[in-house]
Design an enzyme around this catalytic site. Sequence first.
Site, PDB file in Angstrom:
ATOM      1  N   GLU A 288      -0.850  -1.018  11.641  1.00 20.41           N
ATOM      2  CA  GLU A 288      -0.227  -2.348  11.599  1.00 20.41           C
ATOM      3  C   GLU A 288       0.257  -2.726  10.194  1.00 20.41           C
ATOM      4  O   GLU A 288      -0.071  -3.798   9.687  1.00 20.41           O
ATOM      5  CB  GLU A 288      -1.203  -3.401  12.146  1.00 20.41           C
ATOM      6  CG  GLU A 288      -1.658  -3.073  13.560  1.00 20.41           C
ATOM      7  CD  GLU A 288      -2.493  -4.172  14.220  1.00 20.41           C
ATOM      8  OE1 GLU A 288      -2.919  -5.098  13.511  1.00 20.41           O
ATOM      9  OE2 GLU A 288      -2.688  -4.097  15.439  1.00 20.41           O
TER      10      GLU A 288
ATOM     11  N   GLU B 285      -3.337   3.020  22.145  1.00 24.54           N
ATOM     12  CA  GLU B 285      -4.259   1.924  22.508  1.00 24.54           C
ATOM     13  C   GLU B 285      -3.842   1.267  23.819  1.00 24.54           C
ATOM     14  O   GLU B 285      -3.892   0.042  23.965  1.00 24.54           O
ATOM     15  CB  GLU B 285      -4.305   0.868  21.389  1.00 24.54           C
ATOM     16  CG  GLU B 285      -4.673   1.437  20.026  1.00 24.54           C
ATOM     17  CD  GLU B 285      -4.822   0.384  18.930  1.00 24.54           C
ATOM     18  OE1 GLU B 285      -4.947  -0.818  19.245  1.00 24.54           O
ATOM     19  OE2 GLU B 285      -4.814   0.777  17.749  1.00 24.54           O
TER      20      GLU B 285
HETATM   21  C1  XIL Z   1     -10.113  -4.358  18.474  1.00 24.47           C
HETATM   22  C2  XIL Z   1     -11.378  -3.909  19.190  1.00 24.47           C
HETATM   23  O1  XIL Z   1     -11.049  -3.483  20.486  1.00 24.47           O
HETATM   24  C3  XIL Z   1     -12.394  -5.019  19.229  1.00 24.47           C
HETATM   25  O2  XIL Z   1     -13.618  -4.531  19.761  1.00 24.47           O
HETATM   26  C4  XIL Z   1     -12.621  -5.569  17.829  1.00 24.47           C
HETATM   27  O3  XIL Z   1     -13.477  -6.684  17.896  1.00 24.47           O
HETATM   28  C5  XIL Z   1     -11.306  -5.974  17.186  1.00 24.47           C
HETATM   29  O4  XIL Z   1     -10.422  -4.869  17.190  1.00 24.47           O
HETATM   30  N1  XIL Z   1      -5.197  -3.254  17.430  1.00 24.47           N
HETATM   31  C6  XIL Z   1      -5.985  -2.301  16.841  1.00 24.47           C
HETATM   32  C7  XIL Z   1      -7.407  -2.180  17.242  1.00 24.47           C
HETATM   33  O5  XIL Z   1      -5.479  -1.464  16.078  1.00 24.47           O
HETATM   34  O6  XIL Z   1      -8.222  -1.683  16.202  1.00 24.47           O
HETATM   35  C8  XIL Z   1      -7.965  -3.486  17.767  1.00 24.47           C
HETATM   36  O7  XIL Z   1      -9.261  -3.228  18.294  1.00 24.47           O
HETATM   37  C9  XIL Z   1      -7.050  -4.054  18.831  1.00 24.47           C
HETATM   38  C10 XIL Z   1      -5.668  -4.305  18.288  1.00 24.47           C
END
Ligand code: XIL
Length: 352
Positions: free
Chosen positions: A148, A263
């Site tokens: 990001e 993701e």
């Molecule tokens: C999220 C996790 O799923 C949660 O458990 C945590 O509390 C916060 O982060 N983009 C990303 C991930 O790159 O690392 C994030 O994961 C979700 C959004």
Amino acid sequence: MSRITRRDALAAAAGLAAGLATGAARAGRAPIPFGSAAQIETFRSDPRYREALRRYCSVIVPMNDLKWEALRHDRNGFDFSGADELVGFARQNGQALRGHALLWGMALPPWAKEMSTKAEAERELIRHIETVVDRYKGKIATWDVVNEVIAHEPTLDNPYRDTIWQRLLGPEHIEIAFKTAARVDPKARLVINDYDFEDPDPRIAVRREVALRIIRRLKDKGIPVHGLGMQAHLYGERAIDSHGLQQFMLALGKLGVDVEITELDVIDWKLPADPATRDRAAASLVATFLNAVVSARQPKAIVTWGLSDRYSWIEETFPRQDGAKARPLPLDTEYKPKPMMTVLDRYRRGTA
Ligand code: XIL
């Protein structure tokens, strides 16, 4: 180089037509490794969750345990306990690992948010990446080196996300991260990971262009970058820009980088309440998205952000107005496969 003759092309077209006409199973493309992010608390407490990770995944991603917040409670030490446990599990089961993430503007411990000089940020970033990548050298094959780093709504003049790294180091933070990771583990696949690449919106088109420019700049400087990770948190209420995605895939190909889905889940906060309807809509969105990507490029992996609706970040971050439980993932709360899993299976098995 192999040349496709007219006869080959005709034969292929006839075969395809026959397959479509009879509904016969087509010989699909190569299987795409499938995996999931694994949450340590759940991993420890729920044997059914561990079983599902074993059964469905050939790739495991520690969901939170390689983030700074988890590893770096204090400036001087590293706590690898959670990450080691998940890495050990994956290796025992012969599963590949993705590391997430070496640089991110979020999930930072308090001391890191208070860094105040360029020299300090550079020193800490380099030391962090050296230590973490070195520990898992030969074990974690792929790293989300930066996560990001593109602004939510970038312009070409102002493309980067406002983070402590950008504030203290400027755009160079991306180069430092990739350079350091490559130096410590020259065999690792190094990925730039980001979100919002898939909808038909001018903002998204700029985000794609910024990603291409970052990759081009790294390549021009001789800094290794091997892939773009698309988070693909798909909004149920948004359309998929299949054409735009295909163009993007081709442009990435021209730059010589691979693509992976890192993701995947469906933000179902605005989808209908009825579970069966909601699950069908989610599956269809995932199918449209994956079809668009795969029609242009073969992703290196497809990874969902969790496996079972029992546990997902979507619930908290994108709550439904009716208070109903979120259904963002391929297994339901009882670990039963949902229509989304049927779609994913086709890619996992190579029959899509
Ligand atoms: C999220 C996790 O799923 C949660 O458990 C945590 O509390 C916060 O982060 N983009 C990303 C991930 O790159 O690392 C994030 O994961 C979700 C959004």
